[in-house]
Design a protein around this motif. Structure first.
Motif, PDB file in Angstrom:
ATOM      1  N   ILE A 194     -17.422  17.453 -16.170  1.00 52.21           N
ATOM      2  CA  ILE A 194     -17.529  18.036 -17.372  1.00 52.21           C
ATOM      3  C   ILE A 194     -19.026  17.246 -18.286  1.00 52.21           C
ATOM      4  O   ILE A 194     -19.990  17.657 -18.981  1.00 52.21           O
ATOM      5  CB  ILE A 194     -16.455  18.175 -18.924  1.00 52.21           C
ATOM      6  N   GLN A 195     -19.118  16.002 -18.198  1.00 53.13           N
ATOM      7  CA  GLN A 195     -19.965  15.004 -18.801  1.00 53.13           C
ATOM      8  C   GLN A 195     -21.154  15.207 -18.048  1.00 53.13           C
ATOM      9  O   GLN A 195     -21.801  15.129 -18.654  1.00 53.13           O
ATOM     10  CB  GLN A 195     -19.095  13.777 -19.002  1.00 53.13           C
ATOM     11  N   MET A 196     -21.069  15.006 -16.650  1.00 56.85           N
ATOM     12  CA  MET A 196     -21.998  14.574 -15.999  1.00 56.85           C
ATOM     13  C   MET A 196     -22.866  15.557 -15.878  1.00 56.85           C
ATOM     14  O   MET A 196     -24.153  15.941 -15.668  1.00 56.85           O
ATOM     15  CB  MET A 196     -21.229  14.256 -14.264  1.00 56.85           C
ATOM     16  N   LEU A 197     -22.320  16.503 -15.979  1.00 56.99           N
ATOM     17  CA  LEU A 197     -23.179  18.441 -15.647  1.00 56.99           C
ATOM     18  C   LEU A 197     -23.239  18.664 -17.340  1.00 56.99           C
ATOM     19  O   LEU A 197     -23.745  19.496 -17.050  1.00 56.99           O
ATOM     20  CB  LEU A 197     -22.174  19.365 -15.030  1.00 56.99           C
ATOM     21  N   GLY A 198     -23.035  18.265 -18.279  1.00 57.61           N
ATOM     22  CA  GLY A 198     -23.381  18.288 -19.646  1.00 57.61           C
ATOM     23  C   GLY A 198     -22.837  19.435 -19.736  1.00 57.61           C
ATOM     24  O   GLY A 198     -23.168  20.863 -20.993  1.00 57.61           O
ATOM     25  N   LEU A 199     -21.377  20.462 -19.108  1.00 55.60           N
ATOM     26  CA  LEU A 199     -20.803  21.768 -20.041  1.00 55.60           C
ATOM     27  C   LEU A 199     -20.402  21.477 -20.684  1.00 55.60           C
ATOM     28  O   LEU A 199     -19.655  20.280 -21.688  1.00 55.60           O
ATOM     29  CB  LEU A 199     -20.270  21.728 -18.847  1.00 55.60           C
ATOM     30  N   VAL A 212     -30.747  11.941 -20.583  1.00 53.97           N
ATOM     31  CA  VAL A 212     -29.932  11.056 -20.391  1.00 53.97           C
ATOM     32  C   VAL A 212     -30.079  10.400 -18.484  1.00 53.97           C
ATOM     33  O   VAL A 212     -30.837  10.862 -17.960  1.00 53.97           O
ATOM     34  CB  VAL A 212     -28.420  12.056 -20.557  1.00 53.97           C
ATOM     35  N   PHE A 213     -29.049   9.019 -19.289  1.00 56.22           N
ATOM     36  CA  PHE A 213     -29.851   8.837 -17.361  1.00 56.22           C
ATOM     37  C   PHE A 213     -28.587   8.887 -17.140  1.00 56.22           C
ATOM     38  O   PHE A 213     -26.843   8.957 -16.861  1.00 56.22           O
ATOM     39  CB  PHE A 213     -29.941   7.221 -17.102  1.00 56.22           C
ATOM     40  N   VAL A 214     -28.380   8.797 -15.236  1.00 62.43           N
ATOM     41  CA  VAL A 214     -26.970   9.150 -14.383  1.00 62.43           C
ATOM     42  C   VAL A 214     -26.742   7.965 -13.413  1.00 62.43           C
ATOM     43  O   VAL A 214     -28.173   7.599 -12.723  1.00 62.43           O
ATOM     44  CB  VAL A 214     -26.783  10.752 -14.156  1.00 62.43           C
ATOM     45  N   SER A 215     -25.742   7.073 -13.378  1.00 61.36           N
ATOM     46  CA  SER A 215     -26.362   6.169 -12.495  1.00 61.36           C
ATOM     47  C   SER A 215     -25.174   6.700 -11.598  1.00 61.36           C
ATOM     48  O   SER A 215     -23.860   6.703 -11.533  1.00 61.36           O
ATOM     49  CB  SER A 215     -26.099   4.821 -13.469  1.00 61.36           C
ATOM     50  N   HIS A 216     -24.574   6.244  -9.754  1.00 62.04           N
ATOM     51  CA  HIS A 216     -24.016   5.808  -9.332  1.00 62.04           C
ATOM     52  C   HIS A 216     -23.814   4.534  -9.207  1.00 62.04           C
ATOM     53  O   HIS A 216     -25.108   3.417  -8.449  1.00 62.04           O
ATOM     54  CB  HIS A 216     -24.570   6.725  -8.146  1.00 62.04           C
ATOM     55  N   GLY A 228     -18.279   4.330  -8.877  1.00 60.45           N
ATOM     56  CA  GLY A 228     -18.634   4.692 -10.008  1.00 60.45           C
ATOM     57  C   GLY A 228     -19.435   5.409 -10.017  1.00 60.45           C
ATOM     58  O   GLY A 228     -20.807   5.407  -9.388  1.00 60.45           O
ATOM     59  N   MET A 229     -19.250   6.708 -11.404  1.00 64.20           N
ATOM     60  CA  MET A 229     -20.395   6.889 -11.692  1.00 64.20           C
ATOM     61  C   MET A 229     -20.536   6.658 -13.651  1.00 64.20           C
ATOM     62  O   MET A 229     -19.242   6.825 -13.992  1.00 64.20           O
ATOM     63  CB  MET A 229     -20.610   8.428 -10.977  1.00 64.20           C
ATOM     64  N   GLY A 230     -21.159   7.186 -14.329  1.00 63.95           N
ATOM     65  CA  GLY A 230     -21.872   7.234 -14.979  1.00 63.95           C
ATOM     66  C   GLY A 230     -23.092   7.707 -15.731  1.00 63.95           C
ATOM     67  O   GLY A 230     -23.650   7.581 -15.938  1.00 63.95           O
ATOM     68  N   MET A 231     -23.205   7.705 -17.587  1.00 60.55           N
ATOM     69  CA  MET A 231     -24.106   7.943 -18.407  1.00 60.55           C
ATOM     70  C   MET A 231     -24.413   7.378 -18.706  1.00 60.55           C
ATOM     71  O   MET A 231     -23.918   6.927 -19.401  1.00 60.55           O
ATOM     72  CB  MET A 231     -23.335   9.035 -18.488  1.00 60.55           C
ATOM     73  N   GLU A 271     -25.366   2.408 -15.990  1.00 63.06           N
ATOM     74  CA  GLU A 271     -24.635   1.596 -14.638  1.00 63.06           C
ATOM     75  C   GLU A 271     -24.259   0.657 -15.274  1.00 63.06           C
ATOM     76  O   GLU A 271     -22.408   0.543 -14.486  1.00 63.06           O
ATOM     77  CB  GLU A 271     -26.072   0.161 -14.920  1.00 63.06           C
ATOM     78  N   GLN A 272     -23.805   0.490 -16.880  1.00 65.28           N
ATOM     79  CA  GLN A 272     -22.269  -0.808 -17.105  1.00 65.28           C
ATOM     80  C   GLN A 272     -21.643   0.542 -16.812  1.00 65.28           C
ATOM     81  O   GLN A 272     -20.430   0.732 -16.668  1.00 65.28           O
ATOM     82  CB  GLN A 272     -22.905  -0.427 -18.751  1.00 65.28           C
ATOM     83  N   ASN A 273     -21.569   2.089 -17.437  1.00 64.30           N
ATOM     84  CA  ASN A 273     -20.442   2.695 -17.608  1.00 64.30           C
ATOM     85  C   ASN A 273     -20.168   3.109 -15.729  1.00 64.30           C
ATOM     86  O   ASN A 273     -19.323   3.081 -15.981  1.00 64.30           O
ATOM     87  CB  ASN A 273     -20.773   4.517 -18.215  1.00 64.30           C
ATOM     88  N   ALA A 274     -20.656   2.929 -15.701  1.00 65.94           N
ATOM     89  CA  ALA A 274     -21.064   3.284 -13.874  1.00 65.94           C
ATOM     90  C   ALA A 274     -20.335   2.176 -13.271  1.00 65.94           C
ATOM     91  O   ALA A 274     -18.729   1.881 -12.760  1.00 65.94           O
ATOM     92  CB  ALA A 274     -21.792   3.408 -12.810  1.00 65.94           C
TER      93      ALA A 274
END
Lengths: 241, 241
Positions: A236-241, B204-208, B217-220, B228-231
């Motif tokens: 939900i967070q990743m997709l911005g829902l 926003v940045f999305v990192s895998h 791991g994945m993070g925003m 990257e820290q969150n991932a």
């Protein structure tokens, strides 16, 4: 360095009778100092009206208020449910302190009428709930822990939260993401597996949520259900829902 | 239903002089009631010694203490850094309140000598830090917010935390995972991309994070670095590191 808001005497904008009356009504008591409440109600989008550095807004107070709110709710649940474990308490807290609840409480209080912002709710869903958290931070700084605890108990918990109903409510991240998939014709799948944690040597579940074949969320938990909820929450967070 | 610990007068195990003296030394004051401190020091693994239901242990107090600790640290940072934004405050708090710090503080205090447990630190890394959080919950219930705030400020912040040094410390999830990869010959890669958030309309940045070709791991985040820290943080959790 900026002067600490706790020591600040000067207001951020002129105090009129209207503001004084409304804030007193919302709080249920008369503030000692008004400046901190004004700050709580300034959204970042309006910061440039108050300083060139854009640093006069409520985000710092929101950080403080969020923590105070969490701890007051923690105590309330701790005392209300002496027979329930910490997993239950954690879950209940996240059901109480969520964006929708805070937004509703803020609106019922009439906080929206006092917020200084260049946005509308339509463009920023957290606007009102965030201001409520900042207000909680302000009350704490102005009046201390006992007073903010009473405010949260009376204005939020007693008026807006039905604990017995909440117990039965499922944390609904999984339902939400599935509903979103159905509405938008996205193929959603969960893959879950049991592992043994390298650290604790205990079994844990790991769940991946895939939209078509792409992983959009992953989560862990003590049960498959918990892992799927966590994966859904991230999705939900990743997709911005 | 269990009686609330706040109302409880009976101790969980006999009080001897040794316990009384040591707990007083650790706290820096004389408790009103000892039962809640005893409970704070009973690890779940030893729960069966106290009741058939296995419900006499410190996990509920840990839940409470964790929240209290967060809010005391939040206030301390809020007041100490009037010129810094909430991102800085959040980051600083997570640097202060982490497993290693809490464990070290607990050990320096001598909390390990009082813990009732069937485990040793080797098999459960959170044992001491968790007990410290539970102790914080106990102080709050026994003596209130002002007292627990003083305890945290004096025993934890002033003695153990060098804020100026912490500012310069990088949150090191990324370094930790890369180091783990090098040691264990795992091929680690990050893929990051900038997106526009569907909700806030902001970038926003999305990192895998991939180990060989598997996402672990994945993070925003607002920056590539933060994503990257969150991932990395999630990967550390998922891999049980």
């Amino acid at each position: 360095m900026l002067r600490s808001i706790s020591e600040r005497k000067r207001n951020f904008y002129p105090l009129d009778k209207h503001f004084k009356r409304q804030i007193k009504e919302i709080l249920g008591f008369k503030p000692k100092r008004y400046a901190v409440y004004q700050l709580a109600l300034i959204h970042k989008s309006a910061a440039s009206r108050f300083s060139k550095q854009n640093d006069i807004h409520n985000e710092r107070l929101e950080f403080l208020g969020d923590a105070i709110l969490d701890s007051v709710i923690a105590e309330h649940l701790y005392e209300s449910y002496p027979g329930r474990d910490e997993g239950f308490l954690t879950q209940m807290r996240s059901k109480i302190v969520n964006r929708e609840t805070l937004r509703n409480v803020a609106l019922t209080m009439g906080l929206d009428k006092l917020i200084v912002s260049n946005l509308t709710s339509d463009t920023h869903i957290g606007l009102y709930g965030d201001a409520l958290e900042a207000l909680i931070g302000a009350i704490y700084l102005d009046k201390g822990y006992g007073k903010v605890k009473r405010f949260i108990t009376q204005k939020l918990l007693q008026k807006h939260i039905n604990l017995n109903k909440l117990i039965e409510t499922e944390t609904d991240f999984k339902s939400r993401i599935i509903e979103w998939g159905q509405k938008n014709r996205k193929d959603i799948n969960f893959t879950s597996q049991e592992q043994v944690s390298a650290r604790t040597k205990k079994p844990v579940f790991v769940s991946h949520l895939l939209v078509f074949d792409e992983i959009v969320g992953m989560g862990m938990g003590k049960s498959k259900k918990e892992a799927e909820q966590n994966a859904s929450k991230q999705a939900i967070q990743m997709l911005g829902l």
